[in-house]
Design an enzyme around this catalytic site. Structure first.
Site, short mmCIF file in Angstrom:
data_model
loop_
_atom_site.label_atom_id
_atom_site.label_comp_id
_atom_site.label_asym_id
_atom_site.label_seq_id
_atom_site.Cartn_x
_atom_site.Cartn_y
_atom_site.Cartn_z
N LEU A 138 86.59 21.82 -6.13
CA LEU A 138 87.72 20.90 -6.18
C LEU A 138 88.47 20.91 -4.84
O LEU A 138 88.84 19.87 -4.31
CB LEU A 138 88.68 21.29 -7.30
CG LEU A 138 89.89 20.38 -7.44
CD1 LEU A 138 89.51 19.08 -8.15
CD2 LEU A 138 91.03 21.05 -8.20
N LYS B 192 87.41 21.58 -1.80
CA LYS B 192 86.78 20.88 -0.67
C LYS B 192 86.63 19.39 -0.94
O LYS B 192 86.76 18.58 -0.03
CB LYS B 192 85.44 21.53 -0.30
CG LYS B 192 84.32 21.28 -1.25
CD LYS B 192 83.01 21.91 -0.77
CE LYS B 192 81.98 21.71 -1.88
NZ LYS B 192 80.91 22.64 -1.89
N HIS C 43 92.70 12.64 -19.87
CA HIS C 43 92.77 11.40 -19.09
C HIS C 43 93.00 10.16 -19.98
O HIS C 43 93.90 9.36 -19.74
CB HIS C 43 91.48 11.19 -18.29
CG HIS C 43 91.16 12.31 -17.33
ND1 HIS C 43 92.11 13.08 -16.74
CD2 HIS C 43 89.97 12.78 -16.87
CE1 HIS C 43 91.54 13.98 -15.95
NE2 HIS C 43 90.23 13.82 -16.02
N LEU D 217 93.08 -11.01 -11.10
CA LEU D 217 93.76 -10.35 -9.98
C LEU D 217 92.88 -9.19 -9.54
O LEU D 217 92.99 -8.08 -10.05
CB LEU D 217 95.14 -9.85 -10.42
CG LEU D 217 95.91 -8.99 -9.42
CD1 LEU D 217 96.20 -9.76 -8.14
CD2 LEU D 217 97.23 -8.51 -10.02
P1 NDP Z 1 85.13 26.45 -8.91
O1 NDP Z 1 84.22 26.96 -9.97
O2 NDP Z 1 84.54 25.91 -7.66
O3 NDP Z 1 86.15 27.64 -8.59
C1 NDP Z 1 87.10 27.62 -7.55
C2 NDP Z 1 87.16 29.00 -6.89
O4 NDP Z 1 87.67 29.92 -7.86
C3 NDP Z 1 85.80 29.52 -6.47
O5 NDP Z 1 85.48 29.13 -5.17
C4 NDP Z 1 85.98 31.00 -6.60
O6 NDP Z 1 86.52 31.48 -5.38
C5 NDP Z 1 87.02 31.17 -7.69
N1 NDP Z 1 86.39 31.53 -8.98
C6 NDP Z 1 85.35 30.92 -9.59
N2 NDP Z 1 85.08 31.52 -10.77
C7 NDP Z 1 85.97 32.51 -10.91
C8 NDP Z 1 86.22 33.48 -11.93
N3 NDP Z 1 85.49 33.52 -13.04
N4 NDP Z 1 87.23 34.33 -11.75
C9 NDP Z 1 87.98 34.27 -10.65
N5 NDP Z 1 87.80 33.38 -9.66
C10 NDP Z 1 86.80 32.51 -9.78
O7 NDP Z 1 86.11 25.43 -9.60
P2 NDP Z 1 86.47 23.95 -9.16
O8 NDP Z 1 86.92 23.97 -7.76
O9 NDP Z 1 85.38 23.05 -9.56
O10 NDP Z 1 87.70 23.60 -10.12
C11 NDP Z 1 88.95 24.26 -10.03
C12 NDP Z 1 89.86 23.78 -11.15
O11 NDP Z 1 90.02 22.39 -11.08
C13 NDP Z 1 89.30 24.04 -12.53
O12 NDP Z 1 90.38 24.30 -13.38
C14 NDP Z 1 88.62 22.74 -12.89
O13 NDP Z 1 88.50 22.55 -14.26
C15 NDP Z 1 89.57 21.76 -12.28
N6 NDP Z 1 88.97 20.48 -11.95
C16 NDP Z 1 87.87 20.40 -11.14
C17 NDP Z 1 87.33 19.17 -10.81
C18 NDP Z 1 86.15 19.06 -9.86
O14 NDP Z 1 85.78 17.94 -9.53
N7 NDP Z 1 85.54 20.14 -9.41
C19 NDP Z 1 87.92 17.89 -11.33
C20 NDP Z 1 89.10 18.11 -12.14
C21 NDP Z 1 89.58 19.36 -12.42
P3 NDP Z 1 86.31 32.96 -4.84
O15 NDP Z 1 85.14 33.57 -5.56
O16 NDP Z 1 86.08 32.77 -3.38
O17 NDP Z 1 87.60 33.59 -5.13
C1 BG6 Z 2 87.36 15.22 -14.18
C2 BG6 Z 2 86.26 15.64 -15.12
O1 BG6 Z 2 88.60 15.56 -14.72
O2 BG6 Z 2 87.30 13.80 -14.02
C3 BG6 Z 2 84.91 15.21 -14.61
O3 BG6 Z 2 86.29 17.05 -15.25
C4 BG6 Z 2 84.90 13.71 -14.30
O4 BG6 Z 2 83.90 15.50 -15.56
C5 BG6 Z 2 86.09 13.35 -13.44
O5 BG6 Z 2 83.69 13.40 -13.62
C6 BG6 Z 2 86.19 11.84 -13.30
O6 BG6 Z 2 87.21 11.51 -12.39
P1 BG6 Z 2 87.21 10.06 -11.70
O7 BG6 Z 2 88.48 10.04 -10.94
O8 BG6 Z 2 85.99 9.99 -10.85
O9 BG6 Z 2 87.16 9.08 -12.82
#
Ligand code: NDP
Ligand code: BG6
Length: 520
Positions: free
Chosen positions: A46, A48, A279, A428
């Site tokens: 998320l 990056k 959402h 629109l």
């Molecule tokens: P990641 O799985 O990439 O985790 C983010 C960072 O958290 C990792 O780089 C890691 O960093 C650390 N991490 C991962 N697992 C664990 C663990 N079990 N315990 C402790 N630290 C951990 O998550 P996302 O970036 O995909 O998502 C982050 C949040 O945003 C979540 O709540 C997700 O549901 C939400 N989200 C994500 C979206 C997406 O597009 N990815 C969209 C909407 C919401 P390190 O090991 O370096 O500490």
């Molecule tokens: C996130 C969901 O909240 O929204 C993903 O976890 C989904 O599964 C994403 O792909 C969709 O977002 P957007 O903005 O592309 O509709």
């Protein structure tokens, strides 16, 4: 030729030159001094893909002036500052075709980012983080400014409580002359009513509600934000927006790809928790709520909560679940998973405005198209002398994405000598109407709102509770395997049963007519 993303960046850069002067005085007199933005989970997906690019766009538009703002990345991974910068660089501007000016902006932005490594549950890393932030604040605040700290939790929810504890213990803003500490948390906020309430209590013991920003990025989308204006600033809609005129409402989310490497996460949650409970339900609130007393965040959120509290329990007969074939091939998904990747759920609102009108929430992965839209279908014209009923009903459609648009499907006379009718639309389409306007990314807008302290587009605790109250019984039944997901082929509309449910709910599909987004 200039790529579209390059054009967007240049547009944003020119926006900075035009608008920063305009906004400057009033905004900066309220909010000056140092601003530290700390992205926790900086090594993750998320961060990056969304968080850093949103910060970059804000930077390009002048909302993060380099003499006031510093950005910190924090995670457990061992990395240098440059390694973090390299990891995110490619996500800031997708196009390879960048100009020298854009490259310079990227370099300047990346220069603002510092990385600190540490764990999420011990004080050591957070003390180090605090030291780094304070060092920078001292440099910035030589003239006695205000220290503002924004913590963005781009982390799995399992670590929210410990991270919040560490922030409150080690990293709160020291300054008491108007500074603040705010915490942005990402969905999912819990897995059901009890776990969400537990999470809310844990975080609530550490921070006031006014410091907590629960992001639902759909609330940052341009056309979702337009909903209130459309409904309450236009005389057209005021008398029509009710059960006397509207037959059914659909709120639809479709993706044409599967869980895409997120199978492990997704299987724990499923489409109802991933998309519908948050959402789509947030969008429903804006479609169905009464007019707020004013535009203050609390007035608006009060009305949203009221709608949620008026939703009837979901009936099993008004749910269709699906799972696309191939979903279980993901090695992180159990072979016997019943997790839905598709769901149609009908909600019914028990109040004077909406009694009897089905709100059909539909979401699915690996379908035949990608789009999100609100489709409001009106009732048939009484005493129809043209027999246009066969051609389709009036519909008001808000296309949230892609190709943002608002259009009204209506019946008109077919041009020519004959008196015959045909379906057409008042259209629109944003790309055509607002040429040259860059629609900001949802995350960009929401981070800016957090900096400004505006909670209107964030989910309040009681709103979250009411949302879980609606879906928890259904989710528990799915978890216990009492409701089964019907298999569907990837690249289709999902299970046929979902279309049958739509028809049963009263939706009449328009045949022989399709809205085509205009091209420039
Ligand atoms: P990641 O799985 O990439 O985790 C983010 C960072 O958290 C990792 O780089 C890691 O960093 C650390 N991490 C991962 N697992 C664990 C663990 N079990 N315990 C402790 N630290 C951990 O998550 P996302 O970036 O995909 O998502 C982050 C949040 O945003 C979540 O709540 C997700 O549901 C939400 N989200 C994500 C979206 C997406 O597009 N990815 C969209 C909407 C919401 P390190 O090991 O370096 O500490
Ligand atoms: C996130 C969901 O909240 O929204 C993903 O976890 C989904 O599964 C994403 O792909 C969709 O977002 P957007 O903005 O592309 O509709």
């Amino acid at each position: 030729m200039m790529g579209s993303s390059q054009w967007h960046i240049e547009k944003r850069l020119s926006f900075r030159n035009e608008s920063f002067v305009d906004r400057g005085d009033s905004e900066s007199s309220q909010e000056c001094g140092s601003l530290s933005i700390i992205v926790l989970g900086a090594s993750g997906d998320l961060a990056k893909k969304k968080t850093f690019p949103a910060l970059f766009n804000l930077y390009c538009q002048g909302f993060l002036p380099p003499n006031e703002v510093h950005i910190f990345g924090y995670a457990r991974s061992k990395m240098t500052n440059d390694e973090l910068r390299d990891r995110i660089r490619g996500y800031l501007i997708p196009s390879k075709n960048v100009t020298a000016q854009i490259s310079e902006e990227v370099a300047n932005f990346l220069h603002l980012i510092k990385y600190v490594s540490g764990s999420y549950d011990t004080e050591e890393g957070f003390r180090l983080l605090d030291k780094e932030i304070s060092k920078y604040e001292c440099e910035q605040n030589r003239q006695d400014g205000v220290a503002r700290r924004l913590f963005y939790l781009a982390l799995p929810p399992s670590v929210y409580p410990s991270v919040c504890r560490m922030i409150s213990l080690c990293c709160m803003t020291k300054s008491d002359n108007g500074g603040w500490t705010r915490v942005v948390v990402e969905k999912p906020f819990g897995k059901d009513l009890d776990s969400a309430e537990q999470l809310s209590s844990q975080i609530g013991e550490l921070f006031n509600e006014s410091q907590i920003y629960r992001i639902d990025h759909y609330l940052g989308k341009e056309l979702v934000q337009n909903m209130l204006v459309m409904r309450f600033a236009n005389r057209f809609f005021l008398p029509l927006w009710n059960r006397d005129n509207i037959d059914n409402v659909q709120i639809v989310f479709r993706e044409d790809f599967g869980t895409d490497g997120r199978g492990g996460y997704f299987d724990e949650y499923g489409i109802v928790r991933d998309i519908i409970q948050n959402h789509l339900l947030q969008v429903l609130c804006l479609v169905a709520m009464e007019k707020p007393a004013s535009l203050t965040p609390e007035s608006i959120r009060d009305e949203k909560v009221k709608v949620l509290q008026q939703v009837n329990p979901i009936s099993d007969e008004e749910v269709v679940l699906g799972q696309y074939e191939g979903y279980r091939d993901d090695p992180t998904v159990p072979k016997d998973s019943n997790t839905p990747t598709f769901a149609t759920v009908i909600l019914r609102i028990h109040n004077e405005r909406w009694e009897g009108v089905p709100f059909i929430l539909k979401a699915g992965k690996a379908l035949n198209s990608r789009k999100a839209e609100i489709r409001v279908q009106f009732k048939d014209v009484p005493g129809d002398i043209f027999r246009c009923k066969k051609q389709g009903r009036n519909e008001f459609v808000i296309r949230l994405q892609p190709s943002e648009a608002i259009y009204m499907k209506l019946t008109v006379k077919q041009p020519g000598l004959e008196m015959s009718t045909v379906q057409s639309e008042l259209d629109l389409s944003y790309r055509q109407r607002y040429q040259g306007v860059v629609i900001p990314e949802a995350y960009e807008r929401l981070i800016l709102d957090t900096i400004r302290g505006d909670q209107q587009h964030f989910v309040r605790r009681d709103e979250l509770k009411a949302a879980w109250e609606i879906f928890t019984p259904l989710l528990h039944r799915i978890d216990r395997g009492e409701l089964k997901s019907i298999p569907y082929k990837p690249g289709t509309r999902g299970p046929a049963e979902a279309d049958e449910l739509l028809q049963k709910a009263g939706y009449i599909q328009t045949h022989g007519y399709i809205w085509i987004p205009p091209t420039l």
